[in-house]
Design a protein around this motif. Sequence first.
Motif, PDB file in Angstrom:
ATOM      1  N   LYS A 256       0.672 -16.362  -0.102  1.00 28.29           N
ATOM      2  CA  LYS A 256       0.679 -17.627  -0.853  1.00 28.29           C
ATOM      3  C   LYS A 256      -0.581 -18.441  -0.542  1.00 28.29           C
ATOM      4  N   LYS A 257      -0.985 -18.452   0.736  1.00 28.15           N
ATOM      5  CA  LYS A 257      -2.190 -19.186   1.105  1.00 28.15           C
ATOM      6  C   LYS A 257      -3.426 -18.572   0.455  1.00 28.15           C
ATOM      7  N   LEU A 258      -3.494 -17.251   0.452  1.00 33.19           N
ATOM      8  CA  LEU A 258      -4.632 -16.574  -0.158  1.00 33.19           C
ATOM      9  C   LEU A 258      -4.665 -16.813  -1.665  1.00 33.19           C
ATOM     10  N   ARG A 259      -3.495 -16.833  -2.276  1.00 32.07           N
ATOM     11  CA  ARG A 259      -3.442 -17.118  -3.723  1.00 32.07           C
ATOM     12  C   ARG A 259      -3.949 -18.524  -4.014  1.00 32.07           C
ATOM     13  N   LYS A 260      -3.553 -19.469  -3.199  1.00 37.76           N
ATOM     14  CA  LYS A 260      -3.988 -20.847  -3.389  1.00 37.76           C
ATOM     15  C   LYS A 260      -5.487 -20.996  -3.151  1.00 37.76           C
ATOM     16  N   ALA A 261      -6.029 -20.183  -2.248  1.00 35.50           N
ATOM     17  CA  ALA A 261      -7.459 -20.258  -1.930  1.00 35.50           C
ATOM     18  C   ALA A 261      -8.336 -19.590  -2.978  1.00 35.50           C
ATOM     19  N   GLY A 262      -7.725 -18.814  -3.890  1.00 34.42           N
ATOM     20  CA  GLY A 262      -8.500 -18.156  -4.938  1.00 34.42           C
ATOM     21  C   GLY A 262      -8.243 -16.675  -5.096  1.00 34.42           C
ATOM     22  N   GLY A 263      -7.370 -16.106  -4.244  1.00 33.25           N
ATOM     23  CA  GLY A 263      -7.053 -14.686  -4.365  1.00 33.25           C
ATOM     24  C   GLY A 263      -6.355 -14.388  -5.675  1.00 33.25           C
ATOM     25  N   ARG A 264      -6.831 -13.363  -6.371  1.00 34.26           N
ATOM     26  CA  ARG A 264      -6.208 -13.053  -7.667  1.00 34.26           C
ATOM     27  C   ARG A 264      -5.663 -11.631  -7.747  1.00 34.26           C
ATOM     28  N   ARG A 265      -5.998 -10.809  -6.760  1.00 37.00           N
ATOM     29  CA  ARG A 265      -5.479  -9.437  -6.791  1.00 37.00           C
ATOM     30  C   ARG A 265      -5.540  -8.841  -5.397  1.00 37.00           C
ATOM     31  N   VAL A 266      -4.472  -8.141  -4.993  1.00 37.74           N
ATOM     32  CA  VAL A 266      -4.444  -7.435  -3.727  1.00 37.74           C
ATOM     33  C   VAL A 266      -4.065  -5.988  -3.991  1.00 37.74           C
ATOM     34  N   SER A 267      -4.729  -5.057  -3.301  1.00 36.28           N
ATOM     35  CA  SER A 267      -4.434  -3.631  -3.441  1.00 36.28           C
ATOM     36  C   SER A 267      -3.872  -3.106  -2.127  1.00 36.28           C
ATOM     37  N   PHE A 268      -2.768  -2.368  -2.217  1.00 37.89           N
ATOM     38  CA  PHE A 268      -2.154  -1.754  -1.038  1.00 37.89           C
ATOM     39  C   PHE A 268      -2.338  -0.243  -1.109  1.00 37.89           C
ATOM     40  N   GLY A 269      -2.734   0.366   0.011  1.00 34.78           N
ATOM     41  CA  GLY A 269      -2.887   1.809   0.049  1.00 34.78           C
ATOM     42  C   GLY A 269      -1.550   2.505   0.213  1.00 34.78           C
ATOM     43  N   ILE A 270      -1.480   3.750  -0.263  1.00 34.55           N
ATOM     44  CA  ILE A 270      -0.301   4.578  -0.032  1.00 34.55           C
ATOM     45  C   ILE A 270      -0.390   5.094   1.399  1.00 34.55           C
ATOM     46  N   GLU A 271       0.591   4.758   2.243  1.00 34.66           N
ATOM     47  CA  GLU A 271       0.461   4.984   3.684  1.00 34.66           C
ATOM     48  C   GLU A 271       0.904   6.361   4.151  1.00 34.66           C
ATOM     49  N   SER A 272       0.962   7.319   3.252  1.00 37.04           N
ATOM     50  CA  SER A 272       1.249   8.690   3.651  1.00 37.04           C
ATOM     51  C   SER A 272       0.672   9.637   2.625  1.00 37.04           C
ATOM     52  N   GLY A 273       0.162  10.755   3.100  1.00 37.81           N
ATOM     53  CA  GLY A 273      -0.319  11.783   2.195  1.00 37.81           C
ATOM     54  C   GLY A 273       0.775  12.735   1.752  1.00 37.81           C
ATOM     55  N   ASN A 274       1.993  12.532   2.261  1.00 32.24           N
ATOM     56  CA  ASN A 274       3.121  13.413   1.973  1.00 32.24           C
ATOM     57  C   ASN A 274       3.945  12.827   0.832  1.00 32.24           C
ATOM     58  N   GLU A 275       3.991  13.536  -0.296  1.00 33.65           N
ATOM     59  CA  GLU A 275       4.684  13.009  -1.471  1.00 33.65           C
ATOM     60  C   GLU A 275       6.185  12.857  -1.222  1.00 33.65           C
ATOM     61  N   GLU A 276       6.795  13.795  -0.477  1.00 30.73           N
ATOM     62  CA  GLU A 276       8.226  13.713  -0.187  1.00 30.73           C
ATOM     63  C   GLU A 276       8.534  12.492   0.670  1.00 30.73           C
ATOM     64  N   LEU A 277       7.695  12.230   1.666  1.00 27.25           N
ATOM     65  CA  LEU A 277       7.893  11.063   2.527  1.00 27.25           C
ATOM     66  C   LEU A 277       7.733   9.768   1.742  1.00 27.25           C
ATOM     67  N   ARG A 278       6.782   9.732   0.823  1.00 24.82           N
ATOM     68  CA  ARG A 278       6.588   8.538   0.003  1.00 24.82           C
ATOM     69  C   ARG A 278       7.815   8.281  -0.856  1.00 24.82           C
ATOM     70  N   THR A 279       8.409   9.342  -1.363  1.00 24.32           N
ATOM     71  CA  THR A 279       9.594   9.207  -2.198  1.00 24.32           C
ATOM     72  C   THR A 279      10.768   8.670  -1.385  1.00 24.32           C
ATOM     73  N   VAL A 280      10.952   9.191  -0.184  1.00 28.93           N
ATOM     74  CA  VAL A 280      12.013   8.721   0.690  1.00 28.93           C
ATOM     75  C   VAL A 280      11.802   7.259   1.072  1.00 28.93           C
ATOM     76  N   SER A 281      10.565   6.902   1.411  1.00 24.03           N
ATOM     77  CA  SER A 281      10.248   5.529   1.763  1.00 24.03           C
ATOM     78  C   SER A 281      10.531   4.590   0.624  1.00 24.03           C
ATOM     79  N   TYR A 282      10.164   5.027  -0.584  1.00 29.65           N
ATOM     80  CA  TYR A 282      10.378   4.184  -1.749  1.00 29.65           C
ATOM     81  C   TYR A 282      11.872   3.981  -2.000  1.00 29.65           C
ATOM     82  N   THR A 283      12.637   5.041  -1.799  1.00 26.44           N
ATOM     83  CA  THR A 283      14.083   4.963  -2.039  1.00 26.44           C
ATOM     84  C   THR A 283      14.758   3.941  -1.131  1.00 26.44           C
ATOM     85  N   HIS A 284      14.219   3.765   0.080  1.00 22.89           N
ATOM     86  CA  HIS A 284      14.839   2.869   1.050  1.00 22.89           C
ATOM     87  C   HIS A 284      14.312   1.436   0.998  1.00 22.89           C
ATOM     88  N   LEU A 285      13.430   1.141   0.043  1.00 22.19           N
ATOM     89  CA  LEU A 285      12.932  -0.236  -0.090  1.00 22.19           C
ATOM     90  C   LEU A 285      14.037  -1.179  -0.556  1.00 22.19           C
TER      91      LEU A 285
END
Length: 285
Positions: A256-285
């Motif tokens: 929220k502070k960054l948005r107020k200061a002028g931030g308009r976009r943030v990019s998050f990296g995919i934190e695993s190279g394993n597609e199965e692990l990413r799917t499991v992680s996503y399911t538990h969000l």
Amino acid sequence: SLGYNDIRLCYISPRFTAYRFRKILSNFQPHVVGFYTTCDQFRFIKKLLQDINDPSVFTICGGPHATLNPEIIYESNRLNAVCIGEGEQPFLELIKTLERKEEPLYIKNLWIRNRDKIIKNETRPFMENIDKLPFVDRELFVQNKIRNRIGLTQISYKNSFRISRGCPYQCSFCSNKQIAAAQSGCFLRIRSVDNVLTEIETIVKRFSPLEIYFEDDTFTINESFLDEFCDKYPQRIGLPFEFFAHINNSTLRILKKLRKAGGRRVSFGIESGNEELRTVSYTHL
């Protein structure tokens, strides 16, 4: 510049040709040629090295591939040295040694070819205070008419910045873990807010960008930096900005502070190279 102003930058883009490289060599006649290289780029660099016919020209490779695989010096007889880790200090020592017409054999961070053997020097600790480094010389891009715009936001030398070096995480799929082990000392170092804003002010005055882009992998890693940044950035810069962040330290308060200061976009990296692990992680969000 430290007195060394006769420098050329050769940007190897997808449309780059060996003919252009040979033309630059012929016109400029350098004493030293340095290459930044990743793993997939090195096969092209080996070909370019063969175009440097003058044996008096000293050649050196740096970057992540050289840091993680300094053995690449054995792959090309035309390569005189590789730099392991951060190169500002060892490269300056190299230039000063060559200027004195001495053999640059024992410079920390460098593996050096000495006739039929390779001298493998140890590395020095990471530089602690990166505020001491000069700002990036963006005029090199201007002089060479380089237009390295990429992505949706037209990122280029006119609007991209870093607030830090290093990363605190140990992701197995990322080279940072091994790069951090290449030198002793603290891998993650953060510039002061005033140092960052002074650089941005200088570049905004020179190039008038419409937005600012922060290249750091983990822009949100230090809350005290961000609190001061969000207080000062709107008054001193005021341009919209984009950044990368790690999901673990991107709290709602900070975003929220960054948005107020002028931030308009943030990019998050995919934190695993394993597609199965990413799917499991996503399911538990």
